[in-house]
Write an enzyme that holds these catalytic residues in place. Structure first.
Site, PDB file in Angstrom:
ATOM      1  N   ASN A   1     -76.102   4.215 104.372  1.00  0.00           N
ATOM      2  CA  ASN A   1     -75.924   4.235 102.860  1.00  0.00           C
ATOM      3  C   ASN A   1     -74.765   3.444 102.545  1.00  0.00           C
ATOM      4  O   ASN A   1     -75.004   2.930 101.266  1.00  0.00           O
ATOM      5  CB  ASN A   1     -75.773   5.499 102.280  1.00  0.00           C
TER       6      ASN A   1
ATOM      7  N   SER B   1     -82.809  -1.782  98.523  1.00  0.00           N
ATOM      8  CA  SER B   1     -82.822  -1.795  97.138  1.00  0.00           C
ATOM      9  C   SER B   1     -83.927  -2.738  96.487  1.00  0.00           C
ATOM     10  O   SER B   1     -84.699  -3.568  97.078  1.00  0.00           O
ATOM     11  CB  SER B   1     -81.453  -2.711  96.582  1.00  0.00           C
TER      12      SER B   1
ATOM     13  N   TYR C   1     -76.367  -9.924  97.829  1.00  0.00           N
ATOM     14  CA  TYR C   1     -76.701  -8.370  97.946  1.00  0.00           C
ATOM     15  C   TYR C   1     -78.196  -8.461  98.207  1.00  0.00           C
ATOM     16  O   TYR C   1     -78.529  -7.469  99.070  1.00  0.00           O
ATOM     17  CB  TYR C   1     -76.402  -7.683  96.500  1.00  0.00           C
ATOM     18  N   ALA C   2     -79.025  -9.193  97.182  1.00  0.00           N
ATOM     19  CA  ALA C   2     -80.441  -9.117  97.623  1.00  0.00           C
ATOM     20  C   ALA C   2     -80.968  -9.575  99.086  1.00  0.00           C
ATOM     21  O   ALA C   2     -81.625  -8.905  99.727  1.00  0.00           O
ATOM     22  CB  ALA C   2     -81.191  -9.866  96.604  1.00  0.00           C
ATOM     23  N   ALA C   3     -80.090 -10.592  99.810  1.00  0.00           N
ATOM     24  CA  ALA C   3     -80.151 -11.088 100.867  1.00  0.00           C
ATOM     25  C   ALA C   3     -80.028  -9.859 102.018  1.00  0.00           C
ATOM     26  O   ALA C   3     -80.597  -9.672 102.927  1.00  0.00           O
ATOM     27  CB  ALA C   3     -79.515 -12.375 101.271  1.00  0.00           C
ATOM     28  N   SER C   4     -78.776  -9.155 101.590  1.00  0.00           N
ATOM     29  CA  SER C   4     -78.598  -8.027 102.662  1.00  0.00           C
ATOM     30  C   SER C   4     -79.677  -6.965 102.737  1.00  0.00           C
ATOM     31  O   SER C   4     -80.102  -6.276 103.585  1.00  0.00           O
ATOM     32  CB  SER C   4     -77.033  -7.629 102.272  1.00  0.00           C
ATOM     33  N   LYS C   5     -80.214  -6.713 101.517  1.00  0.00           N
ATOM     34  CA  LYS C   5     -81.047  -5.756 101.226  1.00  0.00           C
ATOM     35  C   LYS C   5     -82.415  -6.003 101.810  1.00  0.00           C
ATOM     36  O   LYS C   5     -83.125  -5.114 102.541  1.00  0.00           O
ATOM     37  CB  LYS C   5     -81.106  -5.097  99.934  1.00  0.00           C
TER      38      LYS C   5
ATOM     39  N   ILE D   1     -79.783   3.108  89.515  1.00  0.00           N
ATOM     40  CA  ILE D   1     -79.316   4.434  89.664  1.00  0.00           C
ATOM     41  C   ILE D   1     -78.133   4.673  88.918  1.00  0.00           C
ATOM     42  O   ILE D   1     -76.983   3.955  89.266  1.00  0.00           O
ATOM     43  CB  ILE D   1     -79.340   4.832  91.092  1.00  0.00           C
TER      44      ILE D   1
HETATM   45  P1  NAD Z   1     -70.877   3.663  95.286  1.00  0.00           P
HETATM   46  O1  NAD Z   1     -70.058   2.537  94.965  1.00  0.00           O
HETATM   47  O2  NAD Z   1     -70.826   4.705  94.315  1.00  0.00           O
HETATM   48  O3  NAD Z   1     -70.861   4.194  96.749  1.00  0.00           O
HETATM   49  C1  NAD Z   1     -70.765   3.445  97.896  1.00  0.00           C
HETATM   50  C2  NAD Z   1     -69.780   4.334  98.983  1.00  0.00           C
HETATM   51  O4  NAD Z   1     -69.741   3.526 100.061  1.00  0.00           O
HETATM   52  C3  NAD Z   1     -68.326   4.410  98.561  1.00  0.00           C
HETATM   53  O5  NAD Z   1     -68.094   5.688  98.840  1.00  0.00           O
HETATM   54  C4  NAD Z   1     -67.711   3.544  99.326  1.00  0.00           C
HETATM   55  O6  NAD Z   1     -66.266   3.865  99.659  1.00  0.00           O
HETATM   56  C5  NAD Z   1     -68.512   3.522 100.505  1.00  0.00           C
HETATM   57  N1  NAD Z   1     -68.423   1.920 101.443  1.00  0.00           N
HETATM   58  C6  NAD Z   1     -68.126   0.988 101.027  1.00  0.00           C
HETATM   59  N2  NAD Z   1     -67.878   0.044 101.853  1.00  0.00           N
HETATM   60  C7  NAD Z   1     -67.687   0.782 102.877  1.00  0.00           C
HETATM   61  C8  NAD Z   1     -67.480   0.567 104.429  1.00  0.00           C
HETATM   62  N3  NAD Z   1     -67.012  -0.749 104.759  1.00  0.00           N
HETATM   63  N4  NAD Z   1     -67.160   1.423 105.302  1.00  0.00           N
HETATM   64  C9  NAD Z   1     -67.414   2.755 104.852  1.00  0.00           C
HETATM   65  N5  NAD Z   1     -67.759   3.184 103.616  1.00  0.00           N
HETATM   66  C10 NAD Z   1     -67.723   2.133 102.646  1.00  0.00           C
HETATM   67  O7  NAD Z   1     -72.461   2.998  95.327  1.00  0.00           O
HETATM   68  P2  NAD Z   1     -73.704   3.867  95.333  1.00  0.00           P
HETATM   69  O8  NAD Z   1     -74.344   3.439  93.968  1.00  0.00           O
HETATM   70  O9  NAD Z   1     -73.744   5.222  95.516  1.00  0.00           O
HETATM   71  O10 NAD Z   1     -74.714   3.081  96.277  1.00  0.00           O
HETATM   72  C11 NAD Z   1     -74.973   3.624  97.753  1.00  0.00           C
HETATM   73  C12 NAD Z   1     -75.941   2.790  98.308  1.00  0.00           C
HETATM   74  O11 NAD Z   1     -77.195   2.714  97.452  1.00  0.00           O
HETATM   75  C13 NAD Z   1     -75.609   1.208  98.526  1.00  0.00           C
HETATM   76  O12 NAD Z   1     -75.829   0.837  99.648  1.00  0.00           O
HETATM   77  C14 NAD Z   1     -76.278   0.594  97.285  1.00  0.00           C
HETATM   78  O13 NAD Z   1     -76.351  -0.741  97.659  1.00  0.00           O
HETATM   79  C15 NAD Z   1     -77.583   1.230  97.071  1.00  0.00           C
HETATM   80  N6  NAD Z   1     -78.172   1.236  95.906  1.00  0.00           N
HETATM   81  C16 NAD Z   1     -77.738   1.618  94.494  1.00  0.00           C
HETATM   82  C17 NAD Z   1     -78.248   1.317  93.676  1.00  0.00           C
HETATM   83  C18 NAD Z   1     -77.609   1.840  92.189  1.00  0.00           C
HETATM   84  O14 NAD Z   1     -78.252   1.790  91.111  1.00  0.00           O
HETATM   85  N7  NAD Z   1     -76.651   2.653  92.160  1.00  0.00           N
HETATM   86  C19 NAD Z   1     -79.570   0.629  93.431  1.00  0.00           C
HETATM   87  C20 NAD Z   1     -80.037   0.268  94.864  1.00  0.00           C
HETATM   88  C21 NAD Z   1     -79.393   0.440  95.823  1.00  0.00           C
END
Ligand code: NAD
Length: 249
Positions: free
Chosen positions: A92, A144, A157-161, A190
């Site tokens: 995640n 995503s 970001y899009a490429a990673s997902k 979200i």
């Molecule tokens: P967030 O920034 O609130 O939480 C992300 C967590 O990942 C943080 O606690 C951070 O410390 C941890 N993290 C980041 N880099 C790290 C690393 N190198 N090693 C260990 N931990 C690390 O983000 P979120 O909104 O809760 O997103 C969680 C996931 O959901 C992500 O992969 C994000 O891309 C994906 N996502 C989120 C949304 C959205 O709208 N929020 C939409 C699509 C996808």
């Protein structure tokens, strides 16, 4: 999630300190799992077990940068040795470094690919070895909407997902014969710290694209992850489940 549906299972969740990751921990714990919570932010995990209502020893917090290949692999080996099985991995952890493509720095491209995609490869390779031996396991990757549709300002970001979706389907194909499943969840927009940081204009545009007309909550994503992690989805593998208020349809 249904009480006891994860009883006896051991799950590793990355990016567990806050946002969606924290809700995934809560959901898996409420189903009875023991969760190894992994994040960079040690301080933010200090209250995690209590905040999610875990019993003693039910949340095992580990501070780690998941891009550290040796560190992540060693953590998986330690979990396997300590708990004797690993049933679930949720990749995640994720970051954004948004910017228009023609101005994007190499460092912003590489950092996002490394955190969002390479870490999932490292984790999957490490747990895959144990899950194949166990002849069971479920891996859930956090994709995503951007990875399915692309998004202005998010080439990295899009490429990673999108890469995570390819990794998900390939893992599913390679490991299905050993009863190891791999699926992805694709959240839309979200409400978390990640999206709170966006300018209001970007939020308004995103909202206008959601048929259900509201942002999702971390719990909405956590419930989908918990379903894919549990045996309730035992005949589902290689799928991308959009949880996005209807954005992708
Ligand atoms: P967030 O920034 O609130 O939480 C992300 C967590 O990942 C943080 O606690 C951070 O410390 C941890 N993290 C980041 N880099 C790290 C690393 N190198 N090693 C260990 N931990 C690390 O983000 P979120 O909104 O809760 O997103 C969680 C996931 O959901 C992500 O992969 C994000 O891309 C994906 N996502 C989120 C949304 C959205 O709208 N929020 C939409 C699509 C996808």
């Amino acid at each position: 999630m249904q009480t006891d549906s994860m009883k006896g299972k051991v799950a590793i969740v990355t990016g567990a300190a806050r946002g969606i990751g924290r809700e995934i921990v809560r959901e898996l714990v409420s189903g009875g799992a023991t969760v190894v919570a992994v994040d960079l932010l040690a301080d933010a995990m200090a209250d995690l077990a209590q905040a999610v209502g875990a019993a003693d020893g039910q949340v095992d917090c580990r501070t780690l940068d998941v891009t550290n290949s040796e560190g992540f692999t060693a953590l998986v080996e330690d979990v396997a040795a300590r708990y004797e099985h690993i049933d679930v991995l949720v990749n995640n952890a994720g970051i954004t470094r948004d910017g228009l493509l023609i101005r994007m720095e190499d460092a912003d491209w590489e950092k996002v690919i490394k955190v969002n995609l390479t870490s999932a490869f490292i984790g999957t390779r490490a747990v895959g070895k144990y899950m194949v031996r166990q002849r069971s396991g479920s891996i859930v990757n956090m994709a995503s909407y951007s990875g399915i549709e692309g998004n202005r300002g998010q080439a990295n970001y899009a490429a990673s997902k999108a890469g995570l979706i390819g990794l998900t389907k390939t893992t599913a194909k390679e490991l299905a014969g050993k009863k190891v499943r791999c699926n992805a969840v694709a959240p839309g927009f979200i409400k978390t710290d990640m999206t709170d940081a966006l300018p209001q204009q970007a939020k308004d545009i995103a909202l206008s694209l959601i048929p259900l007309k509201e942002m999702g909550l971390p719990q909405d994503i956590a419930k989908a992850v918990a379903f894919l992690a549990s045996d309730d989805s035992s005949y589902i593998t290689g799928q991308v489940l959009s949880v996005d208020g209807g954005m992708h349809m």
